[in-house]
Design an enzyme around this catalytic site. Structure first.
Site, mmCIF file in Angstrom:
data_model
loop_
_atom_site.group_PDB
_atom_site.id
_atom_site.type_symbol
_atom_site.label_atom_id
_atom_site.label_comp_id
_atom_site.label_asym_id
_atom_site.label_seq_id
_atom_site.Cartn_x
_atom_site.Cartn_y
_atom_site.Cartn_z
ATOM 1 N N GLN A 235 -16.738 12.833 14.160
ATOM 2 C CA GLN A 235 -15.284 12.751 14.172
ATOM 3 C C GLN A 235 -14.808 11.549 14.992
ATOM 4 O OE1 GLN A 235 -15.246 17.552 14.599
ATOM 5 N NE2 GLN A 235 -13.213 16.657 14.831
ATOM 6 N N ARG A 382 -10.698 23.556 16.174
ATOM 7 C CA ARG A 382 -9.411 23.415 15.498
ATOM 8 C C ARG A 382 -8.227 23.559 16.453
ATOM 9 N NH1 ARG A 382 -8.502 24.126 9.351
ATOM 10 N NH2 ARG A 382 -6.493 23.112 9.244
ATOM 11 N N CYS A 383 -8.318 22.889 17.584
ATOM 12 C CA CYS A 383 -7.172 22.892 18.481
ATOM 13 C C CYS A 383 -7.293 21.696 19.387
ATOM 14 C CB CYS A 383 -7.116 24.175 19.310
ATOM 15 S SG CYS A 383 -8.514 24.421 20.400
ATOM 16 N N GLU A 752 -3.602 21.954 13.634
ATOM 17 C CA GLU A 752 -4.218 22.898 14.562
ATOM 18 C C GLU A 752 -3.290 24.012 14.979
ATOM 19 O OE1 GLU A 752 -5.562 19.987 17.336
ATOM 20 O OE2 GLU A 752 -7.413 19.682 16.212
#
Ligand code: FES
Ligand code: FES
Lengths: 798, 164
Positions: A235, A382-383, A752
């Protein structure tokens, strides 16, 4: 030319606000994506990792002979082989170091001990079986509370005698850091005088992001040119490049990192894993490309767990439910190495967002990180960094307070919301919330779901002994890391970038420092360029992920792409437009100030006939520019955001529970999100559906658990909960728009929020179903068995 | 290990390939036949990313041996488009935003392709049941369901028109 004609031209651009179809889809629906495991290079070998069966043990010997004797096996690499290169340990993003291959001892089950390099994946797997490793078992520490016991076994012998591990002072061999924020004394004072206080112990259990594609890489070292090329599931490819250079001394211009198509990330693909490093070494040593792809068991066992935050929440309030102070603390289990993915100076991420959407005058929060004999990680699943943990605490605690005071759970939120006229809002724990408008959004959701009606129905059901819960979450996120004054990774500021080149015939390419993992960047960045430059998005190519061509950027995680790189895109486009204005003025023989912008062209003020379209200007940029101006139409922008962005949401969940079996059924999930300016509504909805589903997974079933020996209990998709079509609820979405005042196009980032807000919403619904029985908290995951245990303890299954 | 020759039809073309008895079909497809559309998400038959169509059935190719494909007719995601035209289900995935990272998509499409032949007019519940062997981490499934529903309608319309 009238307004409608302008609007028509605007529509044709398919810019900001358009639900345009995705640019990336044609290749994926035809099986033509290029993921890391699809990369096949001439002479490529396969690597497979020998892993520890024990959570804590000393390695007494490693015997490679049998493996090396096997036809097709080329090498077996251990820590001993990496030592001369200084690569048996590597630095982590959190300032700690991590064993690349176990150096004399193993500290978690499935830890990397050796890599076998062979002709193909089958032979490599056979080779793994033949490597003989002798262990002497040590007592493992599994429970983070026990890690701090006086006589707890020492996990990190390499740190003995060191009073810090990269994040400030530590006070015990298994302690990593203490992080504090807020005014402790003032907070304590409010608590001692408060009319009401509530306290609850709240766990965010260890979970794993498990994208459908696991992690892996293909490392290819060209001995002649001295160049390292790595295809990698990352990422953050630019960060990988810098780390490779720092580790290997290969100059950064000789390192090329390519993140091709990525099969989902969710925080799992931010870190730098031992398998990557050993593959690179193997390629250097053997002179051929080496591929390493982890399998699902390895993925769930070793690469980047999330959460494992053991929190204590306390609120002080008046009798009307107005919160006067907040005191939160957490024990953070970081596993055996602190390879928490985080901006380097934030050991607890942005946990201090824990005051939520509420106007809380004074607060204090503290997080202690500890080592245990479990896999390292602590990624933002996912945050944004530790935001889920923080939001979970406050959204649970406000419900606990409501129950204590017998105030409705929507009403208590109304009483505590930060008001619209308080923005920009300084939170007690140090953030400046950029914008928000919570109350109308709450009312919109309550009305859409007939909240009053639901409460009436619940009362009737309760009278009949049935279990129905209504959950609310009214959360604020902090995303878009981040201002370089606050945030860096290993010293590199967390800016992001966009380079735009407009070609002579008016099409363009935008190259980005971020990397999509399904978010649709090729589609949405082009929309920003389209609106800003007046060129059709269909003619704008977006390219990311190749460090040889893309401008340096910090990558995609923590919802930073739109807030940071999206801003860079808008500003790069604006600077091109400014140059275009000068060229247009030159062509029209007027002063630039005499021109006004109209969708895709400059026109002379008051003379709509005298125009130059962007396409015409693009052509002129390569042959007819004002004297003294450079030819061409391109620029690059490195955007260092002045602040974070603070998207918010109002979620409502209705659950029915079978009181014989504990089986839950989500009757309704309504999600209103406010992410500021909306670039592509279709993609936003898709992101929200996906985030909600991952929230559902965490709240209702995901758990990475261990026995007392540190054995992982369940590391396949058989045991680890991934919701299927069958369990997954139906999602309803809604929105309001409160633009960010400091972002060039007012966008805040969205992907998110549904995960962050969804988890407490599910939990609040489940717990609300038992509120009338005095239950104030139940830890996740709310599996049918766990729910049944609550039912049974209350005697409700009779 | 001595190799075995396996012959089958892959997306309409005859292929012959030498495999080891233990080679899994997914590996032979991806690594020997360069058919990398089908993916590996778990290798334990839970995720469905490796789904291919074998003789009219949806099969997880990580859990069959390549030798079991002897004489079979295989369809993978690469074979869904015909004569340069997307299959209506592929088109519908694009129209309804039925994919994000795209990793589950080949398996979803191949399974959906077979399912719509088994049940050309499915309800939402039937779709959820029939597709439950394919996992997606990105989409929350809702838009995949919409895609399948749209394809069902489009295929019916197309059939009606061609029958006229
Ligand atoms: S790879 Fe075959 S089902 Fe997951
Ligand atoms: S689109 Fe990413 S797993 Fe389904």
């Amino acid at each position: 030319m009238g307004k409608s004609e302008s609007l028509k031209r605007q529509d044709e651009l398919k810019g900001i606000g358009c639900a345009r179809k995705r640019k990336e889809d044609p290749r994926f629906i035809q099986g033509k994506g290029l993921y890391v495991d699809d990369v096949k290079l001439p002479g490529m070998l396969a690597g497979a990792i020998v892993r520890s069966p024990y959570a804590h043990a000393r390695i007494t010997s490693i015997n490679k002979e049998k493996a090396l004797a096997m036809p097709g096996v080329h090498a077996v690499i251990t820590a001993e082989d990496l030592k001369p290169l200084g690569l048996h340990w590597m630095p982590t993003l959190a300032g700690d170091s991590q064993a690349v291959l176990a150096d004399e001892k193993v500290c978690f089950q499935e830890q990397e001990v050796a890599m076998v390099i062979a002709d193909d994946r089958y032979i490599a797997a056979d080779g793994v079986e033949l490597v003989e490793v002798e262990y002497e078992m040590l007592t493992p520490v599994v429970n983070p509370q026990q890690a701090m016991d006086e006589d707890a076994p020492i996990i990190r012998e390499d740190l003995v005698g060191k009073d810090e591990a990269g994040q400030g002072k530590r006070k015990h061999n298994n302690h990593i850091f203490t992080w504090e924020v807020g005014d402790k004394e003032a907070t304590d004072r409010v608590f001692s005088d408060a009319e009401v206080t509530v306290r609850e112990e709240i766990l965010n259990p260890r979970v794993h992001p498990s994208p459908l594609e696991t992690c892996g890489c293909v490392a290819s070292f060209d001995k002649v040119k001295g160049e390292m090329t790595v295809y990698i599931t990352s990422q953050a490819p630019h960060v990988v490049r810098t780390v490779v250079t720092l580790l290997s001394n290969i100059p950064e211009n000789k390192v090329r990192v390519i993140s091709p198509d990525i099969g989902g990330g969710f925080g799992n693909k931010v870190g730098i894993y031992p398998g990557y490093v050993v593959s690179m070494v193997a390629s250097i040593v053997l002179g051929v490309p080496v591929k390493w792809i982890e399998n699902r068991i390895e993925n769930l066992s070793t690469t980047a767990f999330a959460r494992d935050y053991h929190g204590i929440g306390e609120l002080a309030a008046d009798s009307q439910g107005r919160i006067k102070a907040l005191r939160f603390s957490a024990l953070a289990d970081h596993g055996a190495f602190n390879s928490h993915a985080q901006p380097t100076k934030w050991p607890a991420g942005f946990f201090n967002i824990c005051t939520g959407s509420y106007d809380i005058p004074v607060a204090y929060a503290r997080v202690d990180g500890v080592y245990t004999n479990k896999a390292p990680g602590g990624v933002a699943y996912r945050c944004s960094f530790r935001v889920t943990e923080a939001v979970y605490l406050i959204e649970r605690m406000i419900d606990v307070l409501a129950q204590k005071l017998n105030i409705d759970k929507a009403e208590i939120r109304r009483r505590n919301f930060i008001r619209e006229d308080q923005f920009p809002y300084q939170s007690a724990l140090g953030w400046e919330f950029d914008s928000g408008n919570y109350l109308p959004a709450l009312e919109k959701v309550l009305e859409a779901c007939d909240y009053e009606g639901l409460r009436r129905e619940q009362a009737e059901k309760r009278a009949n002994g049935e279990l129905m819960g209504i959950g609310l979450a009214t959360f604020t996120e902090i995303v878009g890391a981040g201002p370089s004054k606050n945030c860096d990774i290993l010293g590199v500021g967390m800016f992001d970038s966009c380079e735009i080149r407009v070609h002579p015939t008016g099409s363009a390419i935008a190259r980005m420092g971020t990397i999509t993992q399904g978010q649709g960047h090729a589609t949405t960045y082009a929309q920003i360029v389209a609106t800003e430059l007046g060129l059709p998005s269909e003619e704008i190519e977006v390219e990311e992920g190749d460090t040889d061509t893309a401008p340096y950027g910090l990558g995609t995680y923590g919802s930073r792409s739109t807030p940071v790189a999206g801003a860079a895109t808008a500003l790069a486009a604006r600077s091109i437009r400014a140059k275009a204005q000068k060229i247009a003025a030159h062509l029209l023989e007027v002063s630039p100030d005499d021109l006004e912008w109209d969708v895709d062209r400059f026109q002379v003020k008051g003379n709509p006939e005298a125009v130059k379209t962007m396409k015409e200007i693009a052509w002129a940029a390569y042959n007819d520019v004002p004297e003294g101006m450079e030819m061409g139409l391109e620029t690059v922008n490195y955007y260092d955001p002045p602040n974070f962005t603070f998207p918010f949401g109002i979620y409502l969940c209705v659950v029915d529970i079978d009181r014989k079996t504990g089986v839950t059924s989500i009757r309704r999930f309504y999600a209103l999100d406010d992410c500021g300016t909306r670039i592509n509504p279709m993609i936003i909805d898709g992101q929200i559906h996906g985030g909600l589903n991952e929230a559902f997974a965490v709240a209702m079933g995901q758990l990475i658990s261990f026995d007392e020996q540190g054995n992982l209990q369940g590391n396949t998709f058989m045991d680890y909960f991934i919701p299927t079509f069958m369990e997954t609820p139906h999602w309803e979405t809604d929105y309001t728009v409160t633009p960010s005042p400091h972002h060039p196009i007012g966008a805040k980032g969205v992907a998110e929020s549904p995960h962050v807000g969804g988890i407490p919403c599910f939990s609040n619904a489940i717990i609300d179903a038992f509120a009338h029985k005095g239950i104030t908290h139940i830890d996740m995951p709310h599996t049918a068995y766990n729910v049944w245990k609550t039912i049974h303890s209350l005697g409700l299954d009779k | 290990m001595s190799k075995i020759q396996v012959s089958f039809k892959l997306n309409g073309k005859d292929v012959d390939v030498l495999v080891e008895p233990r080679d899994l079909l997914i590996h032979v497809l991806r690594e020997q036949l360069q058919s990398t559309g089908s993916h590996i998400g778990c290798e334990t038959s839970h995720c469905g990313a490796c789904t291919v169509d074998i003789d009219g059935e949806s099969i997880k190719s990580c859990t069959v041996l390549a030798v079991q494909a002897q004489g079979a007719e295989l369809i993978t995601v690469e074979g869904l488009a015909q004569n340069g035209e997307l299959h209506p289900l592929q088109q519908a995935f694009m129209d309804e935003h039925g994919l994000q990272c795209g990793f589950c998509t080949p398996g979803m499409l191949v399974r959906g392709y077979r399912f719509l032949q088994e049940n050309p007019d499915p309800s939402e519940d039937e779709i959820r049941y029939a597709m439950a062997g394919n996992l997606c981490r990105c989409t929350g499934y809702q838009n995949i369901i919409k895609s399948i529903q749209k394809a069902a309608v489009d295929m019916k319309t197309a059939n009606a028109t061609s029958a006229e």
